[in-house]
Design a protein around this motif. Structure first.
Motif, PDB file in Angstrom:
ATOM      1  N   ILE A   1       0.160  -2.917  -7.688  1.00 49.86           N
ATOM      2  CA  ILE A   1       0.030  -4.091  -6.815  1.00 49.86           C
ATOM      3  C   ILE A   1       0.432  -3.737  -5.384  1.00 49.86           C
ATOM      4  CG2 ILE A   1       0.985  -6.382  -6.359  1.00 49.86           C
ATOM      5  CD1 ILE A   1       0.986  -6.764  -9.435  1.00 49.86           C
ATOM      6  N   GLY A   2       1.495  -2.963  -5.227  1.00 46.31           N
ATOM      7  CA  GLY A   2       1.920  -2.553  -3.884  1.00 46.31           C
ATOM      8  C   GLY A   2       0.886  -1.698  -3.183  1.00 46.31           C
ATOM      9  N   LEU A   3       0.351  -0.720  -3.904  1.00 44.20           N
ATOM     10  CA  LEU A   3      -0.685   0.128  -3.314  1.00 44.20           C
ATOM     11  C   LEU A   3      -1.958  -0.663  -3.022  1.00 44.20           C
ATOM     12  CD1 LEU A   3      -0.251   3.398  -5.400  1.00 44.20           C
ATOM     13  CD2 LEU A   3       0.307   3.042  -2.986  1.00 44.20           C
ATOM     14  N   GLY A   4      -2.307  -1.569  -3.926  1.00 44.61           N
ATOM     15  CA  GLY A   4      -3.491  -2.402  -3.718  1.00 44.61           C
ATOM     16  C   GLY A   4      -3.363  -3.297  -2.495  1.00 44.61           C
ATOM     17  N   ARG A   5      -2.177  -3.894  -2.331  1.00 46.65           N
ATOM     18  CA  ARG A   5      -1.965  -4.747  -1.156  1.00 46.65           C
ATOM     19  C   ARG A   5      -1.972  -3.935   0.128  1.00 46.65           C
ATOM     20  NH1 ARG A   5       2.398  -9.381  -1.729  1.00 46.65           N
ATOM     21  NH2 ARG A   5       1.366  -9.965   0.191  1.00 46.65           N
TER      22      ARG A   5
ATOM     23  N   PHE B   1      -3.560  -1.101   0.667  1.00 44.25           N
ATOM     24  CA  PHE B   1      -4.939  -0.728   0.921  1.00 44.25           C
ATOM     25  C   PHE B   1      -5.739  -1.904   1.469  1.00 44.25           C
ATOM     26  CE2 PHE B   1      -9.343   0.019  -0.495  1.00 44.25           C
ATOM     27  CZ  PHE B   1      -9.582   1.203   0.192  1.00 44.25           C
ATOM     28  N   ALA B   2      -5.490  -3.108   0.920  1.00 43.97           N
ATOM     29  CA  ALA B   2      -6.202  -4.299   1.395  1.00 43.97           C
ATOM     30  C   ALA B   2      -5.833  -4.626   2.834  1.00 43.97           C
ATOM     31  CB  ALA B   2      -5.904  -5.492   0.491  1.00 43.97           C
ATOM     32  N   VAL B   3      -4.577  -4.460   3.211  1.00 43.51           N
ATOM     33  CA  VAL B   3      -4.165  -4.707   4.596  1.00 43.51           C
ATOM     34  C   VAL B   3      -4.876  -3.744   5.534  1.00 43.51           C
ATOM     35  CG1 VAL B   3      -2.212  -4.487   6.183  1.00 43.51           C
ATOM     36  CG2 VAL B   3      -1.944  -5.748   4.061  1.00 43.51           C
ATOM     37  N   TYR B   4      -5.050  -2.526   5.086  1.00 38.49           N
ATOM     38  CA  TYR B   4      -5.712  -1.520   5.910  1.00 38.49           C
ATOM     39  C   TYR B   4      -7.220  -1.779   6.032  1.00 38.49           C
ATOM     40  CZ  TYR B   4      -7.252   3.062   7.516  1.00 38.49           C
ATOM     41  OH  TYR B   4      -7.829   4.081   8.214  1.00 38.49           O
ATOM     42  N   VAL B   5      -7.861  -2.163   4.908  1.00 42.73           N
ATOM     43  CA  VAL B   5      -9.317  -2.300   4.879  1.00 42.73           C
ATOM     44  C   VAL B   5      -9.776  -3.710   5.253  1.00 42.73           C
ATOM     45  CG1 VAL B   5     -11.349  -2.181   3.383  1.00 42.73           C
ATOM     46  CG2 VAL B   5      -9.571  -0.475   3.190  1.00 42.73           C
ATOM     47  N   ALA B   6      -9.209  -4.709   4.588  1.00 43.13           N
ATOM     48  CA  ALA B   6      -9.629  -6.096   4.802  1.00 43.13           C
ATOM     49  C   ALA B   6      -8.410  -7.009   4.706  1.00 43.13           C
ATOM     50  CB  ALA B   6     -10.671  -6.497   3.776  1.00 43.13           C
ATOM     51  N   PRO B   7      -7.704  -7.234   5.808  1.00 46.05           N
ATOM     52  CA  PRO B   7      -6.458  -7.996   5.776  1.00 46.05           C
ATOM     53  C   PRO B   7      -6.587  -9.419   5.224  1.00 46.05           C
ATOM     54  CG  PRO B   7      -6.741  -6.941   7.908  1.00 46.05           C
ATOM     55  CD  PRO B   7      -7.998  -6.728   7.139  1.00 46.05           C
TER      56      PRO B   7
END
Length: 63
Positions: A20-24, A26-32
């Protein structure tokens, strides 16, 4: 996080927190704008493929 990890599984909780931490991150980096949705999407994906959780053990029914 308990639903993703499996009830009573410490190892599963650690792996789920990492996912979940890595997914969040990555999401902040790609599509906040999707950062809030990612934990739920990970939980749905895990529960679709492993309903008992990441490290949960499937129960067998006795008749």
């Amino acid at each position: 996080m308990v639903a993703t990890a499996g009830l009573g599984q410490i190892e599963g909780a650690a792996v789920a927190a990492l996912l979940i931490g890595l997914g969040r991150s990555f999401a902040v980096y790609v599509a906040p704008e999707f950062e809030v949705v990612v934990p739920y999407a990970i939980m749905v994906a895990v529960l679709l493929f492993r309903p008992q959780g990441l490290f949960g053990v499937a129960e067998t029914r006795r008749i």
